[in-house]
Motif scaffolding. Structure first.
Motif, short mmCIF file in Angstrom:
data_model
loop_
_atom_site.label_atom_id
_atom_site.label_comp_id
_atom_site.label_asym_id
_atom_site.label_seq_id
_atom_site.Cartn_x
_atom_site.Cartn_y
_atom_site.Cartn_z
N VAL A 320 -13.42 -3.11 23.87
CA VAL A 320 -12.21 -2.32 23.74
C VAL A 320 -11.20 -3.10 22.94
N GLY A 321 -10.10 -2.43 22.63
CA GLY A 321 -9.03 -3.11 21.94
C GLY A 321 -9.01 -2.83 20.45
N LYS A 326 -10.93 -0.80 15.06
CA LYS A 326 -11.24 -1.12 13.67
C LYS A 326 -12.68 -0.77 13.34
N ARG A 327 -13.61 -1.10 14.26
CA ARG A 327 -15.01 -0.76 14.04
C ARG A 327 -15.21 0.74 13.98
N GLY A 328 -14.49 1.48 14.86
CA GLY A 328 -14.62 2.94 14.85
C GLY A 328 -14.15 3.53 13.54
N ILE A 329 -13.01 3.07 13.02
CA ILE A 329 -12.50 3.57 11.75
C ILE A 329 -13.45 3.22 10.61
N TRP A 333 -15.45 5.80 8.15
CA TRP A 333 -15.27 5.72 6.70
C TRP A 333 -16.62 5.60 6.00
N GLU A 334 -17.53 4.84 6.57
CA GLU A 334 -18.87 4.72 6.00
C GLU A 334 -19.59 6.07 6.01
#
Length: 560
Positions: A320-321, A326-329, A333-334
Motif C-alpha cells: 500500500v501507499g 505509482k505502480r497502479g498508474i 499507462w502501459e
C-alpha cells in the motif's frame, strides 16, 4: 521470463521459470508459456461447457437491464407521456459509469469472486422487489412508483456493472474466445428477453399479468446464471489459466550488487539460476551477461528450471501507499499505450448505439403495428447484434486502425434513425421496413465493432495486465454509453412530444379526436390542468375507458 513463486521453510522463494528465448507468440495472442503449465498441457473445455457457462454469464449481468427495457409497454402505459425509457437508460448508464470507475480503482482490493457474487445478489434481490412490490402489488402511487423504479434501475446498475467489469477481467485471463462468449451472452440476453416478452404478451392478455410473468422468468434466469458460474469456477480449466496470469505478475529484481549465474548440472537440459553477491561466475558457471547464453550460440543452451530468490517477495498487490499508487498508474499507462485504438473504437461504437437505442428506436410510430412496433425494433436489434458478435469470433480483418475508422463511419446511422421519427407529425422515413432495416444495421455493426476490440485488446498486453485491460476496456465502454445516453436526451427534447404523430399510442389512448396541440404540456407530473382536463374528458366522452386519476399523474390501468 515467467515464474511461479512458492514459499519454502527457510523463508526463501522458490520459482519455476521458462526461458524467454524459448517463448514464441501464437496466433491466438497467447505466449508459448500458456501452452503448458510446466510440463502439463492445458485442460480441454469438453463439450464447450466452459464456453456456454460464460455465455450464461454475459446473459446474467445484462438481463436485469434488458428486462426493464423490454417491459417498456407496461411502463409507458403506467407512466404515459413521460420519457420513462430515456430516464431508465440514463440512470442505468450514469450509475454504471460511476460504478465502473470505482471498480477499476478497487480491482485489486476485492477478489474476483467477491465482486461477481456481489453483482448477482444485487440484481437478484432488486428484480424480486420490483416484480412483487411494484408490478404485482403496485404498492405506491404513480409519482412515487416512478421514483422507486428509477431507484431500482440504479441499484441493478451497480450490481450488473460490477459483474460486467469483473467478467471481462475474468475472461481476459482465458483464451480470447471466452471474451467473445461473454459478448455473445450479452446479445443473447437481449434476444432472450425479447422472445420471453413476446410470448408472455401473447399468452396473457392483461398487461400487468404478462409483465409479472415476464419478470418472474428474468429472476429465474439470473438465478440459473449464478448457479452455473459457481459450478465452473473451480474447474481445472479455469484454475489453470488464472494460475498462468497470476504467476505472470511476479518478477525477479536483482540488486546492483547481485549477479545471476546459471550453474551447469549433470542434467543436459536444465540448470539452476542462483542469486549471489559475489563477482560474476567463472569456470563451468554460465552468466546471463555472457554472450554464450544466447540461443544462437554454438554452445549448449540451458532451460532455467529452479530459482532461489533470497530475502524479498515479488508480488505487489498487497503493498500500500505511494509506491502502490505509482505502480497502479504506471500499469494503466502501459495498458493504454498498447490498446488505445481499441479503447477509442469501443467508446465510439457504444456512443453511437446509445444515441438512438433504446430511446429513439422505442419512439418509432407505426399506424399498422401500434404498440408492437417498439418491441419489434428491439427484437431486431438484439437478434442482429447477436449475429454480429458470433461473426466477430472469427474476425481476422480488423486491426486497431480499421476498427476506429469503422466506428467513425457508423455514426451516419444516428441521423438516419432520427429521420424515422422526425418531424413528429410526419417522419421523413415513415415506412416500417426502413426503420427495421436501420435497426438491423445498428445491431449488426454493434455486434461486430463492439466485440472485436474487447476480444483483441487483452492480447496486446503482458499476461500480468490482462485482467486490468478487461476492466479498462469496460471503463471506455461505459464512457461511450454515458455520452450516448446524454446525447439521446438532447435528441428527445429536440424531437418534441410523441403525441404529435397521428398514430401515437398515447394520443389514441387518451382521445382520438383531440388535436395534438391541445395535449401539449398537459401530462407533466403534478399538473392539475391535466387532471381536470382528463377527468372531464373521461367522464363525458369515453365511459368505456377505465382509468385512475392520480394527484401527481395520470395512470391508465385497463381497457374494458
Amino acid at each position: 521470463m515467467v515464474e511461479e513463486i512458492t514459499q519454502v521453510p527457510d523463508g526463501h522463494s522458490y520459482s519455476k521459470l521458462v526461458g524467454r528465448a524459448r517463448v514464441k507468440r501464437q496466433s491466438d495472442g497467447f505466449s508459448a508459456s500458456r501452452a503448458a503449465y510446466g510440463n502439463i498441457p492445458p485442460p480441454v473445455d469438453a463439450f464447450n461447457v466452459i464456453y456456454l457457462s460464460f455465455v450464461l454469464g454475459g446473459m446474467g449481468f445484462l438481463l436485469p437491464y434488458n428486462s426493464f427495457i423490454m417491459a417498456m409497454d407496461y411502463f409507458k402505459m403506467r407512466y404515459p407521456l413521460t420519457p420513462v425509457v430515456f430516464d431508465m437508460s440514463l440512470v442505468y448508464i450514469v450509475v454504471a459509469l460511476l460504478t465502473v470507475l470505482t471498480n477499476n480503482l478497487l480491482v485489486e482490493t476485492f477478489s474476483l469472486n467477491s465482486r461477481i457474487n456481489f453483482g448477482y445478489i444485487m440484481s437478484f434481490v432488486t428484480l424480486i422487489f420490483v416484480v412483487v412490490c411494484e408490478v404485482w402489488w403496485e404498492a405506491w402511487g404513480t409519482a412515487t412508483s416512478y421514483t422507486v423504479n428509477l431507484a431500482a434501475v440504479a441499484v441493478v446498475s451497480v450490481g450488473c456493472t460490477v459483474q460486467q467489469s469483473s467478467f471481462y477481467g475474468y475472461t481476459s485471463m482465458l483464451p480470447p474466445k471466452y471474451t467473445q462468449a461473454v459478448m455473445v451472452g450479452e446479445s443473447t440476453s437481449g434476444v432472450f428477453t425479447s422472445i420471453v416478452r413476446v410470448i408472455t404478451k401473447f399468452i396473457v392478455n392483461e398487461l400487468r399479468g404478462s409483465t409479472v410473468y415476464f419478470f418472474t422468468v428474468s429472476v429465474s434466469t439470473v438465478l440459473t446464471c449464478f448457479a452455473m458460474y459457481h459450478l465452473i469456477r473451480r474447474s481445472d480449466f479455469i484454475q489453470f489459466y488464472i494460475a498462468l496470469c497470476e504467476r505472470g505478475k511476479t518478477r525477479i529484481t536483482l540488486e546492483p550488487t547481485e549477479d545471476a549465474g546459471l550453474i551447469e548440472t549433470n542434467d543436459t537440459q536444465y540448470g539452476i539460476l542462483k542469486i549471489q553477491t559475489s563477482p560474476p561466475p567463472t569456470g563451468n558457471q554460465l552468466s546471463f551477461a555472457n554472450p554464450a547464453y544466447e540461443p544462437s550460440a554454438p554452445v549448449p543452451t540451458y532451460k532455467v528450471e529452479d530459482v532461489v530468490v533470497r530475502g524479498r517477495h515479488t508480488v505487489t498487490t498487497s503493498s500500500v501507499g505511494l509506491s502502490a499508487l505509482k505502480r497502479g498508474i504506471q500499469a494503466r499507462w502501459e495498458v493504454t499505450k498498447a490498446t488505445y485504438p481499441y479503447m477509442i473504437s469501443i467508446c465510439l461504437v457504444y456512443f453511437a448505439t446509445l444515441c438512438i437505442y433504446p430511446g429513439v428506436a422505442s419512439e418509432v410510430v407505426s399506424c399498422t403495428l401500434g404498440s408492437w412496433m417498439p418491441i419489434l425494433m428491439m427484437a431486431l436489434f438484439n437478434a442482429s447484434d447477436l449475429i454480429g458478435k458470433m461473426i466477430a469470433s472469427g474476425a481476422r480483418y480488423w486491426t486497431g486502425t480499421r476498427l476506429v475508422k469503422g466506428s467513425i463511419m457508423r455514426l451516419i446511422l444516428i441521423p438516419l434513425m432520427i429521420m424515422c421519427v422526425a418531424p413528429r407529425h410526419s417522419p421523413r422515413f415513415s415506412a416500417e421496413i426502413t426503420a427495421f432495416l436501420y435497426s438491423v444495421m445498428l445491431g449488426l455493426s454493434n455486434g461486430i465493432l463492439g466485440s472485436v476490440p474487447m476480444i483483441q485488446a487483452p492480447t496486446k498486453v503482458d499476461d500480468r495486465h490482462r485482467e486490468l485491460t478487461g476492466n479498462m476496456m469496460t471503463l471506455m465502454y461505459m464512457f461511450g454509453l454515458a455520452a450516448g445516453s446524454l446525447v439521446a436526451y438532447s435528441i428527445e427534447n429536440a424531437l418534441g412530444p410523441i403525441e404529435d404523430h397521428p398514430c401515437s399510442p398515447v394520443r389514441v389512448l387518451v382521445y382520438p379526436s383531440v388535436s395534438a396541440s391541445s395535449l401539449d404540456g398537459l401530462f407533466m407530473p403534478g399538473s392539475t390542468t391535466s387532471t381536470r382536463f382528463l377527468s372531464t374528458l373521461i367522464s363525458t366522452t369515453t365511459p368505456n375507458l377505465g382509468t385512475i386519476i392520480d394527484a401527481a399523474n395520470v395512470t391508465e390501468t385497463s381497457l374494458l
